[in-house]
Design a protein around this motif. Structure first.
Motif, PDB file in Angstrom:
ATOM      1  N   MET A  78      -5.330  -0.329  -3.145  1.00  0.00           N
ATOM      2  CA  MET A  78      -5.123   0.105  -1.933  1.00  0.00           C
ATOM      3  C   MET A  78      -5.824  -0.898  -1.137  1.00  0.00           C
ATOM      4  O   MET A  78      -5.435  -1.165   0.210  1.00  0.00           O
ATOM      5  N   ILE A  88       1.796   1.889  -3.512  1.00  0.00           N
ATOM      6  CA  ILE A  88       0.560   2.348  -4.374  1.00  0.00           C
ATOM      7  C   ILE A  88       0.171   3.966  -4.137  1.00  0.00           C
ATOM      8  O   ILE A  88      -0.042   4.572  -5.025  1.00  0.00           O
ATOM      9  N   LEU A  89       0.372   3.962  -2.694  1.00  0.00           N
ATOM     10  CA  LEU A  89       0.032   5.523  -2.413  1.00  0.00           C
ATOM     11  C   LEU A  89       0.948   6.454  -2.673  1.00  0.00           C
ATOM     12  O   LEU A  89       0.719   7.571  -3.240  1.00  0.00           O
ATOM     13  N   PRO A 105       0.928  -1.146   0.093  1.00  0.00           N
ATOM     14  CA  PRO A 105      -0.017  -0.001   0.079  1.00  0.00           C
ATOM     15  C   PRO A 105       0.939   1.423   0.093  1.00  0.00           C
ATOM     16  O   PRO A 105       0.412   2.139  -0.518  1.00  0.00           O
ATOM     17  N   LEU A 117      -8.112  -3.019  10.992  1.00  0.00           N
ATOM     18  CA  LEU A 117      -7.685  -3.352   9.614  1.00  0.00           C
ATOM     19  C   LEU A 117      -8.663  -4.425   8.886  1.00  0.00           C
ATOM     20  O   LEU A 117      -9.354  -4.423   8.103  1.00  0.00           O
ATOM     21  N   PRO A 134      -8.181  -0.408   4.339  1.00  0.00           N
ATOM     22  CA  PRO A 134      -7.302  -1.337   5.381  1.00  0.00           C
ATOM     23  C   PRO A 134      -5.798  -1.146   5.405  1.00  0.00           C
ATOM     24  O   PRO A 134      -5.080  -1.810   4.767  1.00  0.00           O
ATOM     25  N   VAL A 135      -5.489   0.191   5.635  1.00  0.00           N
ATOM     26  CA  VAL A 135      -3.950   0.442   5.754  1.00  0.00           C
ATOM     27  C   VAL A 135      -3.881   1.328   7.152  1.00  0.00           C
ATOM     28  O   VAL A 135      -4.762   2.025   7.572  1.00  0.00           O
ATOM     29  N   THR A 136      -2.379   0.970   7.658  1.00  0.00           N
ATOM     30  CA  THR A 136      -2.169   1.809   8.780  1.00  0.00           C
ATOM     31  C   THR A 136      -2.047   3.233   8.458  1.00  0.00           C
ATOM     32  O   THR A 136      -1.597   3.669   7.435  1.00  0.00           O
ATOM     33  N   ARG A 173     -12.063  -3.036   8.509  1.00  0.00           N
ATOM     34  CA  ARG A 173     -12.164  -1.992   7.501  1.00  0.00           C
ATOM     35  C   ARG A 173     -12.408  -2.836   6.087  1.00  0.00           C
ATOM     36  O   ARG A 173     -12.863  -2.431   5.138  1.00  0.00           O
ATOM     37  N   TRP A 220      -7.139   2.771  -8.247  1.00  0.00           N
ATOM     38  CA  TRP A 220      -6.209   3.068  -7.205  1.00  0.00           C
ATOM     39  C   TRP A 220      -6.967   2.479  -5.709  1.00  0.00           C
ATOM     40  O   TRP A 220      -6.470   1.726  -4.957  1.00  0.00           O
TER      41      TRP A 220
END
Lengths: 243, 320
Positions: free
Chosen positions: B106, A6-7, A3, B75, A93-95, B78, B102
């Protein structure tokens, strides 16, 4: 780590989609170019010096980076907060740490591109003389490290506000403080700063790189400041939970 | 009570400074149901949703999603959710296609899978014609569809939609409502609204929140039944120049079972009509009809008055 990557890709695309990247990039190239060839007030004119060295680039580039990099990072989280997109981003779902790292990495992408464009200067020097290759490599490693540290400080400033202008000014003040004031403050307090404290100065840490010395302690120093700024940014993002 | 609770909300309290946004909110959302969170602005609907989606933490209380504590497993929770925040925040500089791609990446989907899902979702929400367009140039209705598309892209078990139709024009509202209704067949869906008609149309069950607390939980019919112990009717009778409204009112008031009859208003178009509010303890529609026909009058309108949101709130909050 996926992630983060990708970000970072999206952030880099967004940076180069905005005029800021081109203004900051042009400013950086023009300022470092002018300073490289003519110095401040013609004090060290490249042509008068008759020396095949890239040294002036490494003397002046950190000053320019400290000014333009906060302009690149000011948008990163302040804009997400203002537009409300942060709510969607942090509920993926990322920190929070992955978000900060992704933003930072995207900005590092800009830094790499900007530094790559200055390679024309060492290329020019190489074509007319025999400069110290080690010093050039060391200088660029140093610029990448100090630039990344400036970017991390800028990201941190951007997590504190939803106003990009405020993020820029705070980021600029942080970068300038660390670049100039650590040294000045130490000399204000001590006649001869103790070596342990002298290590805190950005300028003295950077000086070695420009001489072609890649000192592991200096590398660790810049990486530590970057890490602290990243953690502080993550903390600022998390603070929404207890506000 | 057909299936187990997909989402359990227990005693949520949220304080901002010294202001209590939520004062112990509890409710369940069952798998496969469309649950409406209903309440006026500032009631605590959005705060509840922000806690459900792990954007905010509750000051105390718990949210359990599919058996998992949301605060302990943010997580994982989510990953199960699709979320459309209020006012649909999107990256306005990105093209719809790039944005959805994207979002999918993600969320950890492989690129090929995202593309496949994007094609499906674009068809469902009607985005096929604008996939190449920059989000900032889209109409509000299309932006809302992009927001819905990103929420359902990963085919989540649960969809949480905060005021999904606010700010849309009537045609767009109808489209988005139909869309949500169809989504409810495969997802557990929680949506918030301050529009009673909307909730009636879309939701299986309603939780009414008022000043940070749940004041009612049930189907709308149940709630209205609980609130309205009396039958309220609206009657429209064609008037002639010889009759005044008071005479008509007296006539209607003599209907067996009528408790209170009051003149509401009159209208001239398309035919002169006088409207009355009738209250009764039982359903007296047949008696009213007979009475009007017996007096050789023309009945133009006879309907039950449904309570508006304000009415329900007043009744519920007064009784709590």
């Amino acid at each position: 780590m996926k992630p983060v990557w990708i970000l970072a890709r999206r952030e880099m695309a967004a940076t180069f989609d905005s005029p800021i990247a081109y203004i900051a990039g042009t400013l950086f190239l023009v300022a470092t170019g002018l300073l490289f060839f003519f110095g401040l007030g013609g004090t060290d004119d490249f042509f008068a010096g008759r020396e095949a060295t890239v040294r002036p680039l490494f003397d002046y580039a950190p000053w320019v980076l400290a000014v333009i990099l906060p302009a690149v990072t000011m948008r990163l989280l302040a804009e997400e907060k203002r537009q409300g997109t942060l709510e969607l981003l942090v509920t993926l779902p990322v920190t929070d740490l992955q978000i900060v790292l992704g933003k930072l990495l995207g900005a590092v992408g800009f830094l790499v591109v900007a530094l790559a464009m200055t390679l024309v200067l060492p290329a020019l020097v190489l074509s007319i003389g025999h400069p110290d290759i080690g010093a050039i490599v060391g200088g660029y490693v140093g610029l990448l490290l100090i630039g990344t540290t400036f970017l991390a400080l800028g990201v941190m400033a951007s997590t504190w506000t939803q106003n990009q202008i405020v993020a820029f000014i705070v980021g600029l003040m942080l970068c300038m403080f660390f670049w100039t004031a650590t040294d000045a403050l130490l000399r204000l307090v001590f006649d001869q700063p103790p070596p342990a404290l002298a290590l805190l100065s950005f300028q003295s840490q950077f000086a070695d790189f420009a001489r072609g010395v890649i000192d592991l302690r200096s590398v660790l120093y810049f990486l530590s400041v970057t890490t602290l700024a990243v953690l502080a940014s993550t903390y600022a993002l998390r603070s929404r939970h207890w506000q | 009570m057909t299936s187990a609770a997909m989402i359990q909300v227990r005693d949520l309290v949220k304080t901002y400074g010294d202001k209590n946004a939520l004062n112990g909110v509890s409710f369940d959302a069952r798998a496969g149901e469309i649950l409406g969170l209903l309440g006026p602005n500032g009631a605590g609907k959005s705060t509840t949703m922000k806690i459900l989606t792990t954007y905010l933490s509750a000051t105390s209380g718990s949210v359990t999603v599919d058996g998992m504590d949301a605060a302990a497993n943010p997580l994982a929770v989510r990953a199960m959710l699709g979320y459309l925040p209020e006012s649909t925040p999107l990256y306005s500089d990105m093209a719809v296609y790039d944005y959805l791609l994207w979002c999918g990446e993600m969320r950890g989907l492989a690129r090929a899978d995202v593309r496949k899902r994007m094609a499906e979702v674009a068809r469902v929400v009607g985005l096929e014609n604008v996939m190449g367009q920059v989000i900032g140039t889209l109409s509000k209705g299309y932006k809302q569809r992009v927001g819905l598309a990103q929420a359902m892209l990963h085919n989540p078990k649960i969809l949480i939609l905060d005021e999904p139709t606010s700010g849309l024009d009537p045609n767009q509202i109808i489209e988005i409502r139909n869309l949500i209704r169809s989504l409810g067949q495969n997802h557990t869906l929680i949506l918030s609204s301050h529009n009673l008609a909307e909730v009636r149309q879309i939701c299986d069950r309603v939780v009414i929140i008022h000043q940070g607390a749940v004041v009612a939980d049930g189907t709308l019919d149940e709630l209205e039944g609980r609130v309205a112990s009396r039958h309220h009717l609206i009657v429209g009778v064609q008037t002639t120049p010889q009759q005044d409204a008071e005479a008509l009112r007296t006539l209607l008031a003599q209907t067996p079972g009528a408790v209170r009859v009051s003149f509401s208003h009159s209208s001239q178009a398309p035919v002169p009509t006088a409207f009355f509010d009738v209250e009764a303890d039982t359903d007296i529609r047949t008696a009213l009809f007979e009475r009007i026909r017996g007096a050789d009058l023309t009945l133009l309108e006879l309907r039950r008055k449904s309570l508006d949101l304000e009415g329900i709130f007043q009744s519920l909050t007064q009784s709590v």
